[in-house]
Design an enzyme around this catalytic site. Structure first.
Site: not given
Ligand code: CTP
Length: 400
Positions: A213, A282, A311-312, A342
Site C-alpha cells: 500500500n 488486512d 490484527d496486530i 474502531k
Molecule cells: N492494525 C494492525 N493490524 C492489522 C490492521 C491494522 O495492527 N492487521 C492497526 C494499524 O496499525 C492501526 C490500526 O490498527 O493502528 C487501525 O488500522 P486501520 O487499517 O485503520 O483499521 P482496520 O482495523 O484495518 O479496519 P478497516 O481497514 O476496516 O478500517
C-alpha cells in the site's frame, strides 16, 4: 524543538569539518540561530567564509579581541550566556582531552569551560582515527566527559579518511541534528520502552510479485525519533520503506503482516507503550505460488485466494499485561464516528484518527485524538512536529 534556540557550533581541525557545513544548514532550516566558532585547526580544513555565508553571521575565532569597555564585551563569556547549547562537531581527540581536563587555551575551549552548565548544554561529535579513538587516554577522557554531563554523539564506524577502518567517524549531519533536537527535548518518556510499527506491509503473490500500500512510514519514523528524543528506549518494527533507520532507535525491518506480528509479540513484553502506525495489510494471499506465475496464453489471468491477517494492535491489546496501546486510523469518511468505533473494537485507550489518502507520503498531517473522554483535534503541522506533540499527549495519559 530548535525554533529560536541559539546554538554555538564549534568546529575543530578534522577532515569531517565539511559535514558541519551541512549541519549548520540543517540547524538553520529547523529555525535555530547558529553562531559558528572555529579553532585554528578547523580553518586548515574549511574556510570561515563558508560558515559566515551559511549562517549570515561572522565566525567567532578570536580569544584576544580588544575588549569594548562600554559593553563589557568578553567573547568567551558573552557567547555562552546567550546560547542554549554548545555543539562541537567535529570534535578532535585533542579538543576533547582539553575539555575533559578543563584546559582553555583558545576561544572554543574557553567557551566550553565558561558556559553555565545548567543553561547551556555541551555535546561533542568525536571525529578521529580508530586508534586515536581506542587509545586509553581517549577512552579515559570520554568517560570523564560523560561523567561531567557532556553528551557524546557517536562516533560512527566505517572507512576513514586515512584509509583505515573502524570507529571514529563523525556522525552524519542528519544524525547529529536528531541528537541535538533530542538534547533540547523534555524527557517525558524517560525510562519507558516504546514499541512502534511503521510503514506498509508487503504480502507476496509469488517470489517476484506482491501486494502493498501507499504508506511511506514517515509518521511512524517521526514518532520513533520523537519518543527516543523524549528519553524512551524505542523499538521500531518497520515494513518496506525508503527511510533511513533513525539513530538511537532499535529498528527491525520486516516485510509481511505475519512477520510484523511475530516481531511485535517478541518485543511487546518489555514495552510500556505500543503505537501501531503501520498500514498493515488486512488480507494476504493464502496460496503464495512457490515459483513465478507464468503467462502462457493471452487469456491467462490468475485467480488469487485471500485470507485475513491477524490484527496486530488488537492482539497486543488483548495480552495479559498489555502496554498502553495507541492506534492510528486512516478513514475516508465519517472520521470521528468510525474512529471511536474502531478504538472500542480494538480495545485500546487512545486512537489517532486522520484522513486516509491525503496523508500518505505527505510531510504534514492533521489528526484528532480519540479517547474515553471524547475527541480532541490537533492543528495541521509537519509530521516531525506532530510526532513531538503526540508523544507529549501519550506521556500525559500513561498510568502513573
Ligand atoms: N492494525 C494492525 N493490524 C492489522 C490492521 C491494522 O495492527 N492487521 C492497526 C494499524 O496499525 C492501526 C490500526 O490498527 O493502528 C487501525 O488500522 P486501520 O487499517 O485503520 O483499521 P482496520 O482495523 O484495518 O479496519 P478497516 O481497514 O476496516 O478500517
Amino acid at each position: 524543538m530548535l525554533t529560536n534556540k541559539h546554538i554555538l557550533l564549534g568546529i575543530t581541525g578534522s577532515i569531517a569539518a565539511y559535514k558541519s557545513a551541512e549541519l549548520a544548514r540543517l540547524l538553520i532550516k529547523k529555525g535555530a540561530r547558529v553562531t559558528v566558532v572555529m579553532t585554528q585547526g578547523a580553518k586548515e580544513f574549511i574556510t570561515p567564509l563558508t560558515f559566515a555565508t551559511l549562517t549570515g553571521k561572522p565566525v567567532a575565532d578570536q580569544l584576544w579581541l580588544n575588549r569594548d569597555a562600554a559593553s563589557s564585551n568578553i567573547a568567551h563569556i558573552n557567547l555562552t550566556r546567550e546560547a542554549d547549547a554548545l555543539i562541537i562537531a567535529p570534535c578532535t581527540a585533542n579538543v576533547a582531552a582539553k575539555i575533559a581536563q578543563g584546559i582553555a587555551d583558545d576561544l572554543l575551549t574557553n567557551l566550553a569551560l565558561a558556559r553555565d552548565q545548567k543553561r547551556c548544554a555541551l555535546a561533542i561529535a568525536p571525529a578521529m582515527n580508530v586508534e586515536m579513538w581506542r587509545n586509553r587516554a581517549t577512552v579515559r577522557n570520554m568517560a570523564q566527559l560523560a561523567q561531567d554531563g557532556v553528551s557524546i554523539f557517536g562516533p560512527a564506524s566505517g572507512d576513514q579518511a586515512c584509509g583505515e577502518f573502524g570507529d571514529g567517524r563523525m556522525l552524519e549531519p542528519q544524525d547529529c541534528l536528531t541528537l541535538i533536537e533530542a538534547l533540547m527535548t523534555p524527557k517525558v518518556l524517560q525510562g519507558q520502552h516504546v514499541l512502534i510499527t511503521a510503514g506498509p506491509t508487503f504480502e507476496a503473490i509469488d517470489p517476484v510479485r506482491g501486494i502493498t500500500n501507499r504508506s511511506s512510514g514517515k509518521m511512524g519514523y517521526a514518532l520513533a525519533k520523537a519518543a527516543a528524543a523524549a528519553g524512551a528506549h524505542v523499538t521500531l518494527i518497520a515494513g518496506p520503506t525508503a527511510l533511513a533507520n533513525p539513530i538511537n532507535v532499535h529498528t527491525i525491518k520486516v516485510e509481511s503482516a505475519a512477520q510484523m506480528l511475530q516481531a511485535c509479540l517478541h518485543h511487546a513484553q518489555q514495552a510500556n507503550v505500543f503505537i501501531g502506525v503501520a498500514a498493515v495489510a488486512d488480507w494476504r494471499v493464502s496460496d503464495i505460488a512457490p515459483h513465478k506465475i507464468k503467462k502462457q496464453h493471452a487469456q491467462d489471468v490468475p485467480t488469487l485466494q485471500f485470507e485475513q491477517t491477524a490484527d496486530i494492535l488488537h492482539t497486543i491489546a488483548q495480552q495479559e499485561k498489555p502496554p498502553y496501546c495507541v492506534g492510528f486510523a486512516a478513514e475516508t469518511e465519517n472520521l470521528l464516528e468510525f474512529a471511536q468505533a474502531k478504538r472500542l473494537k480494538k480495545g485500546i485507550p487512545l486512537l489517532i484518527a486522520n484522513h486516509g489518502p491525503s496523508t500518505f507520503g505527505a510531510d504534514e498531517n492533521q489528526v484528532t485524538l480519540i479517547d474515553d473522554t471524547g475527541s480532541h483535534a490537533l492543528a495541521q503541522q509537519p509530521k516531525h512536529q506532530l510526532a513531538a506533540s503526540l508523544i507529549q499527549e501519550i506521556a500525559k495519559r500513561l498510568p502513573a
